[in-house]
Design a protein around this motif. Sequence first.
Motif, short mmCIF file in Angstrom:
data_model
loop_
_atom_site.label_atom_id
_atom_site.label_comp_id
_atom_site.label_asym_id
_atom_site.label_seq_id
_atom_site.Cartn_x
_atom_site.Cartn_y
_atom_site.Cartn_z
N PRO A 117 0.83 -1.21 0.00
CA PRO A 117 0.00 0.00 0.00
C PRO A 117 0.86 1.26 0.00
N TRP A 118 0.35 2.34 -0.56
CA TRP A 118 1.11 3.58 -0.56
C TRP A 118 0.91 4.33 0.77
N PRO A 119 1.87 5.18 1.12
CA PRO A 119 1.84 5.86 2.43
C PRO A 119 0.55 6.58 2.76
N THR A 120 -0.02 7.28 1.77
CA THR A 120 -1.27 8.01 2.06
C THR A 120 -2.41 7.06 2.38
N ALA A 121 -2.40 5.86 1.77
CA ALA A 121 -3.43 4.87 2.08
C ALA A 121 -3.25 4.33 3.50
N ILE A 122 -1.98 4.18 3.92
CA ILE A 122 -1.70 3.71 5.27
C ILE A 122 -2.15 4.75 6.30
N LEU A 123 -1.84 6.02 6.03
CA LEU A 123 -2.27 7.10 6.95
C LEU A 123 -3.79 7.17 7.03
N LYS A 124 -4.46 6.98 5.91
CA LYS A 124 -5.92 6.98 5.89
C LYS A 124 -6.46 5.82 6.74
N LYS A 125 -5.81 4.66 6.62
CA LYS A 125 -6.24 3.48 7.39
C LYS A 125 -6.02 3.70 8.89
N ILE A 126 -4.89 4.32 9.25
CA ILE A 126 -4.64 4.63 10.67
C ILE A 126 -5.74 5.52 11.21
N TRP A 127 -6.16 6.51 10.41
CA TRP A 127 -7.23 7.41 10.85
C TRP A 127 -8.55 6.66 10.99
N GLU A 128 -8.84 5.77 10.05
CA GLU A 128 -10.09 5.00 10.09
C GLU A 128 -10.12 4.05 11.29
N LEU A 129 -8.94 3.51 11.64
CA LEU A 129 -8.85 2.53 12.74
C LEU A 129 -8.33 3.15 14.03
N ARG A 130 -8.41 4.47 14.11
CA ARG A 130 -7.83 5.17 15.27
C ARG A 130 -8.44 4.73 16.60
N GLY A 131 -9.69 4.33 16.58
CA GLY A 131 -10.35 3.89 17.81
C GLY A 131 -9.65 2.69 18.44
N PRO A 132 -9.70 1.53 17.76
CA PRO A 132 -9.05 0.34 18.35
C PRO A 132 -7.53 0.47 18.44
N LEU A 133 -6.92 1.15 17.48
CA LEU A 133 -5.46 1.25 17.50
C LEU A 133 -4.95 2.06 18.69
N PHE A 134 -5.50 3.25 18.88
CA PHE A 134 -4.99 4.16 19.90
C PHE A 134 -5.57 3.91 21.29
N ILE B 248 2.39 -1.27 12.05
CA ILE B 248 3.84 -1.25 11.90
C ILE B 248 4.35 0.19 11.86
N VAL B 249 3.66 1.03 11.09
CA VAL B 249 4.02 2.45 11.03
C VAL B 249 3.87 3.10 12.40
N LEU B 250 2.82 2.73 13.11
CA LEU B 250 2.59 3.29 14.44
C LEU B 250 3.71 2.90 15.40
N ILE B 251 4.17 1.64 15.33
CA ILE B 251 5.30 1.19 16.16
C ILE B 251 6.55 1.99 15.82
N SER B 252 6.79 2.22 14.54
CA SER B 252 7.97 2.99 14.12
C SER B 252 7.91 4.42 14.65
N VAL B 253 6.75 5.03 14.58
CA VAL B 253 6.58 6.41 15.06
C VAL B 253 6.81 6.48 16.57
N ILE B 254 6.26 5.51 17.30
CA ILE B 254 6.45 5.46 18.77
C ILE B 254 7.94 5.33 19.10
N ALA B 255 8.63 4.45 18.38
CA ALA B 255 10.07 4.24 18.62
C ALA B 255 10.85 5.52 18.37
N VAL B 256 10.55 6.19 17.26
CA VAL B 256 11.27 7.43 16.92
C VAL B 256 11.01 8.51 17.97
#
Length: 246
Positions: free
Chosen positions: A32-49, A219-227
């Motif tokens: 998937p392309w980065p913008t699609a991943i960011l969109k998915k993070i926003w859509e799944l922000r409830g269970p993810l965060f 995976i992107v969320l884990i990377s952001v947390i680590a950074v």
Amino acid sequence: MKRPSLAFYSSSIFFIIWEIFARILNLKFVLPWPTAILKKIWELRGPLFKYHMFATLEIALVSIFLSFALGIFLAVIMDKSKKVEEAIYPIIVTTQTIPIPAIAPIFILWFGYSLWSKVLVAVLIAFFPITINLHDGLKSTKKDYIELFKSMHASEWDIFWKLKVPSIVPYFFSSLKMSIPLVLIGAAIGEWLGATAGLGYFSKRMMTQLDGAGVFAPIVLISVIAVLFVNLISFLEKKFLKWRGN
């Protein structure tokens, strides 16, 4: 106004190339392309965060505490005794040859899907660089200083606390920055292989649904947390170790 760093420009170029290449390839379930991943993070922000992120952070925090406790203990006893160092150093190195995907199911068999099966995976990954780094820090204490302390009739305890401990502070911060990504990776691996919550578990669940963006989102969320955590430690390091300069 401060100019953006080279890391900012290189990261931007990387994500632009990724975006273009992934759109041309047009296999969203594979890459998937980065913008699609960011969109998915926003859509799944409830269970993810609200749920899965905190489950992973809990494992990471417990793991980093235990990794440092084990690493400090091993580094100190190896520094105190050459025979102990010769006995356990090869064992410590050998632990890093164990394939984690092979040993993790055994931890799950012992502890089930509880917190501790994931913690053991993360500790097994993270304690090695902590131990070696702190051990090197203790060994880096200049012998001239040790001899000076001994000439002043300082006890072994005084030499350790007043000379060796201050000398390993930079190594402590370096170990902390190295271990944070490792415990997050270990936690995710443990969750991937057996869990009911966590970012690794969520990524695996998305894979069963052939949702490529959903797999990448945790995976992107884990990377952001680590950074973020590594940058925080770097900031604290500069505050505590001003004598080192830039």
